[in-house]
Design a protein around this motif. Structure first.
Motif, short mmCIF file in Angstrom:
data_model
loop_
_atom_site.label_atom_id
_atom_site.label_comp_id
_atom_site.label_asym_id
_atom_site.label_seq_id
_atom_site.Cartn_x
_atom_site.Cartn_y
_atom_site.Cartn_z
N ASN A 1 0.86 -1.17 0.00
CA ASN A 1 0.00 0.00 0.00
C ASN A 1 0.90 1.23 0.00
O ASN A 1 2.13 1.12 0.00
N LEU A 2 0.34 2.41 0.01
CA LEU A 2 1.16 3.62 -0.12
C LEU A 2 2.09 3.85 1.07
O LEU A 2 3.27 4.18 0.86
N PRO A 3 1.64 3.70 2.33
CA PRO A 3 2.59 3.86 3.43
C PRO A 3 3.76 2.87 3.35
O PRO A 3 4.90 3.22 3.66
N GLU A 4 3.47 1.62 2.96
CA GLU A 4 4.55 0.64 2.82
C GLU A 4 5.49 1.01 1.69
O GLU A 4 6.73 0.89 1.83
N ALA A 5 4.95 1.49 0.58
CA ALA A 5 5.80 1.90 -0.54
C ALA A 5 6.66 3.10 -0.17
O ALA A 5 7.81 3.22 -0.61
N GLU A 6 6.13 3.99 0.66
CA GLU A 6 6.93 5.14 1.11
C GLU A 6 8.13 4.67 1.94
O GLU A 6 9.24 5.20 1.79
N VAL A 7 7.91 3.68 2.80
CA VAL A 7 9.01 3.16 3.61
C VAL A 7 10.04 2.46 2.72
O VAL A 7 11.25 2.64 2.89
#
Length: 276
Positions: free
Chosen positions: A144-150
């Motif tokens: 998801n987006l938070p995981e991709a940001e990390v």
């Protein structure tokens, strides 16, 4: 290990959700609902309900490896799915076991980091191990987006940034990325399936519901179920997205927080009753 021809066997390596909405329980239900056979290697036990994660008990890595080995040497697998791996030793053990016991079997890796209620499910120092060991093994990852940001270090606030993040993940050696855009503001949900051949865009109206616990686990397992039946990746993703949307609409309305999906949406009760 595997016999010729896709037979729908999926080995799921993930944590258990005692509330039945996410984790291994959601994985098993999704694979079963889509006509596959789900086998499991449990990486952690959680004390969990719709209000959040109240405790985590990791499984010893030697026992995780044993679960993987005995299943693959007997039943085999046509696809693999990983979810909650919790820490660096678990990631290393799982990757070593899958590489040794299931070479060439497509892996859907859901880089689970945080539960729906905000509880961390991946130790901070395990992110580098995940990037270095797990992502290169995967046929597709489903952040998801938070995981991709990390994973990328990029801020993702719009579709253009999603495309940059997907390209950054491919540049890290990932073979395919399904970047899930449900965290973006607005009435539409956009997901991007990125491969070295280009990006396929999926768009739907956003479903307003608090009963979305386990959507990530469910989607990844539904994709694995499609790959296990020999579907090409894009078709497996499209079918999995349709299944998750139907399961959200069929949610039974359980719990006081983020409720589970209606995983049995594909089951026809009248047909079952007729068998009796």
């Amino acid at each position: 290990m595997s016999t010729p021809g896709p037979r729908g066997r999926v080995l799921i390596v993930a944590g258990s959700d005692s509330g039945g909405g996410a984790g291994i329980q959601a994985d098993i239900k999704a694979v079963t609902a889509l006509g596959g056979h789900a086998a499991t290697a449990i990486t952690a036990l959680t004390a969990q309900n719709t209000l959040g994660v109240h405790g985590v008990l990791p499984i010893p890595v030697a026992f995780i490896r044993q679960q993987i080995a005995v299943v693959l040497r007997d039943i085999g697998a046509d696809a693999l799915k990983t979810g909650m791996l919790h820490d660096s030793p678990t990631i290393a053990a799982v990757c070593e076991a899958l590489a040794a016991e299931a070479p060439g079997v497509p892996l859907v890796a859901d880089p689970v980091m945080v539960a729906k209620g905000g509880h961390a499910l991946l130790q901070p120092d395990a992110v580098e191990a995940l990037k270095r060991l797990l992502l290169p093994l995967a046929a597709v990852i489903t952040p998801n987006l938070p995981e991709a940001e990390v994973l990328t270090g990029l801020e993702i606030r719009d579709e253009a940034a999603m495309r940059r993040a997907a390209e950054a993940l491919l540049a890290m050696g990932v073979r395919a990325v399904l970047l899930k855009g449900g965290h973006l503001e607005g009435p539409r949900v956009i997901d991007l399936l990125a491969t070295p051949d280009g990006i396929t865009r999926f768009e739907d109206a956003k479903l307003e519901s608090r009963h979305t616990h386990g959507t990530g686990c469910t989607l990844a397992s539904a994709i694995a179920a499609g790959l296990a039946r020999g579907l090409p990746l894009q078709r497996a993703v499209a079918r999995a997205r349709a299944y998750v949307r139907a399961a959200i609409l069929a949610a039974p309305g359980l719990g006081q927080g983020h409720g589970p999906l209606g995983h049995g949406v594909t089951v026809d009760p009248a047909r079952i009753e007729a068998l009796g």
